[in-house]
Write a protein that holds these residues in place. Structure first.
Motif, PDB file in Angstrom:
ATOM      1  N   GLY A   7      91.408  66.403 137.775  1.00 41.79           N
ATOM      2  CA  GLY A   7      90.208  65.648 138.092  1.00 41.79           C
ATOM      3  C   GLY A   7      90.197  64.264 137.474  1.00 41.79           C
ATOM      4  N   MET A   8      91.363  63.819 136.994  1.00 40.21           N
ATOM      5  CA  MET A   8      91.440  62.515 136.359  1.00 40.21           C
ATOM      6  C   MET A   8      92.806  61.911 136.652  1.00 40.21           C
ATOM      7  SD  MET A   8      90.787  61.545 132.337  1.00 40.21           S
ATOM      8  CE  MET A   8      92.015  62.718 131.735  1.00 40.21           C
ATOM      9  N   THR A  24      85.930  76.234 129.007  1.00 40.97           N
ATOM     10  CA  THR A  24      84.865  75.718 129.873  1.00 40.97           C
ATOM     11  C   THR A  24      84.339  76.802 130.797  1.00 40.97           C
ATOM     12  OG1 THR A  24      85.794  73.476 129.817  1.00 40.97           O
ATOM     13  CG2 THR A  24      84.292  73.996 131.629  1.00 40.97           C
ATOM     14  N   ALA A  51      81.046  72.927 141.900  1.00 37.80           N
ATOM     15  CA  ALA A  51      81.620  71.754 141.237  1.00 37.80           C
ATOM     16  C   ALA A  51      80.800  71.381 140.003  1.00 37.80           C
ATOM     17  CB  ALA A  51      81.669  70.580 142.219  1.00 37.80           C
ATOM     18  N   HIS A  52      81.488  70.841 138.984  1.00 35.07           N
ATOM     19  CA  HIS A  52      80.806  70.485 137.736  1.00 35.07           C
ATOM     20  C   HIS A  52      81.614  69.396 137.040  1.00 35.07           C
ATOM     21  CE1 HIS A  52      83.754  72.501 135.071  1.00 35.07           C
ATOM     22  NE2 HIS A  52      83.968  73.208 136.153  1.00 35.07           N
ATOM     23  N   ARG A  53      81.047  68.895 135.954  1.00 38.82           N
ATOM     24  CA  ARG A  53      81.740  67.875 135.164  1.00 38.82           C
ATOM     25  C   ARG A  53      81.633  68.221 133.683  1.00 38.82           C
ATOM     26  NH1 ARG A  53      80.186  61.899 137.035  1.00 38.82           N
ATOM     27  NH2 ARG A  53      82.199  61.507 136.031  1.00 38.82           N
ATOM     28  N   SER A  54      81.939  69.490 133.374  1.00 37.42           N
ATOM     29  CA  SER A  54      81.765  69.961 131.998  1.00 37.42           C
ATOM     30  C   SER A  54      83.080  70.297 131.295  1.00 37.42           C
ATOM     31  CB  SER A  54      80.830  71.172 131.969  1.00 37.42           C
ATOM     32  OG  SER A  54      81.261  72.183 132.852  1.00 37.42           O
ATOM     33  N   HIS A  55      84.236  69.999 131.932  1.00 34.98           N
ATOM     34  CA  HIS A  55      85.492  70.113 131.190  1.00 34.98           C
ATOM     35  C   HIS A  55      85.482  69.089 130.056  1.00 34.98           C
ATOM     36  CE1 HIS A  55      87.616  73.009 133.659  1.00 34.98           C
ATOM     37  NE2 HIS A  55      87.236  72.362 134.740  1.00 34.98           N
ATOM     38  N   GLN A 101      86.434  65.652 131.094  1.00 36.80           N
ATOM     39  CA  GLN A 101      85.374  65.005 131.872  1.00 36.80           C
ATOM     40  C   GLN A 101      84.243  64.531 130.969  1.00 36.80           C
ATOM     41  OE1 GLN A 101      84.707  68.415 134.446  1.00 36.80           O
ATOM     42  NE2 GLN A 101      85.638  67.362 136.196  1.00 36.80           N
ATOM     43  N   ARG A 102      83.951  65.296 129.937  1.00 33.53           N
ATOM     44  CA  ARG A 102      82.891  64.917 129.009  1.00 33.53           C
ATOM     45  C   ARG A 102      83.264  63.656 128.236  1.00 33.53           C
ATOM     46  NH1 ARG A 102      82.012  70.707 126.260  1.00 33.53           N
ATOM     47  NH2 ARG A 102      80.676  69.527 124.813  1.00 33.53           N
ATOM     48  N   LEU A 118      82.649  60.785 130.559  1.00 39.42           N
ATOM     49  CA  LEU A 118      81.211  60.533 130.650  1.00 39.42           C
ATOM     50  C   LEU A 118      80.668  59.867 129.385  1.00 39.42           C
ATOM     51  CD1 LEU A 118      80.039  63.872 132.344  1.00 39.42           C
ATOM     52  CD2 LEU A 118      80.151  61.600 133.385  1.00 39.42           C
ATOM     53  N   HIS A 152      89.007  56.583 132.070  1.00 41.16           N
ATOM     54  CA  HIS A 152      90.159  57.414 132.441  1.00 41.16           C
ATOM     55  C   HIS A 152      91.400  57.073 131.623  1.00 41.16           C
ATOM     56  CE1 HIS A 152      88.767  59.071 136.594  1.00 41.16           C
ATOM     57  NE2 HIS A 152      87.775  58.996 135.742  1.00 41.16           N
TER      58      HIS A 152
END
Length: 272
Positions: free
Chosen positions: A86-87, A182, A196-200, A203-204, A207, A212
């Protein structure tokens, strides 16, 4: 049939269904079925371990337990690699470093080492164009294939006695720990884990404003440290292996605490 042929037999259907999923979407039940079939191809290659190698000890496994563990491990590796893609530059970097480490660990088997180096070289070539800002991407096709190959080569090397299985887990632990912790945290919070989420953790960090490039370079440092520790682990006595594993448990615990602390500090600063 050679192990490499059976790995290819599991890889081809996986790539085809993932490519179709990238194009038009494939229902989850069919994807999981193909993931299980890919795992079965490794069982057909007799890659189910007779024992579970842990730091400093080895536990004998009943056949049914070994089969279940292989199914779970392969399916989870396929999916977690997809989750962690995801990155920009992240999955390609893990593949380049991870498969290079496996090649080094398995140098005694020229065939095994060659296959690992082929994947590492292909990943490095991809990474040149995927490093942030990326111009090309893995998609489900590339990420699931790399996850499957990481599982397959880990089981293959361990089965042939090239390295203990836990050492391969250490090599890929930057992905395994983040994705697994996670998932467990989301389950404990009662979240719908299929959404879908952004809690890895990576990813945190993004944020939190790391961006990146800074985040992926930090992750590369972690990957290189894990790979170096894996190369050291096979030379250590049992007590040294246990100490190394415990040290990495503490390191990961500290890193996860650190991300949470950064989030709490930011929330405090942002509060009116």
């Amino acid at each position: 049939m050679q192990i490499s042929s059976l790995i290819l037999a599991g890889l081809v259907p996986l790539v085809l269904v993932s490519f179709q999923d990238d194009r038009v979407g494939v229902p989850a039940r069919w994807r999981i079925l193909v993931h299980l079939l890919a795992a079965v191809s490794l069982l057909a290659g007799d890659l189910a371990p007779g024992s579970l190698a842990l730091p400093g000890l080895s536990l004998a496994l009943p056949a049914w337990v070994a089969i279940l563990l292989v199914l779970l491990f392969v399916v989870w590796m396929i999916n977690l690699y997809n989750f962690m893609d995801g990155m920009d530059g992240f999955a390609g970097g893990m593949a380049t470093i991870g498969f290079s480490a496996l090649a080094w660990l398995g140098w005694a088997d020229a065939g095994f080492a060659t296959f690992c180096l082929i994947v590492a070289a292909a990943s490095a070539g991809f990474l040149v164009h995927n490093f942030p800002p990326a111009r090309i991407f893995l998609g489900d096709t590339g990420s699931t294939a790399l996850g499957f190959l990481a599982a397959a080569f880990s089981l293959w090397g361990a089965k042939d006695g090239l390295f203990p299985f836990w050492v391969a887990l250490l090599v890929f632990s930057p992905f395994i720990v983040d994705a697994t912790v996670t998932l467990l945290r989301r389950l404990l919070r009662g979240e719908k884990v299929w959404e879908a989420h952004r809690s890895h953790y990576y990813q945190r960090l993004v944020l939190l404003g790391w961006g990146h490039r800074r985040t992926v370079l930090t992750e590369y440092a972690l990957m290189l440290a894990c790979a170096s520790s894996a190369l050291l682990a096979v030379r250590l006595p049992p007590v040294g292996q246990i100490s190394l594993a415990m040290a990495w448990g503490l390191i990961y615990g500290f890193l996860m605490w650190g991300v949470g602390r950064l989030e709490r500090r930011r929330a405090t600063v942002s509060a009116p």
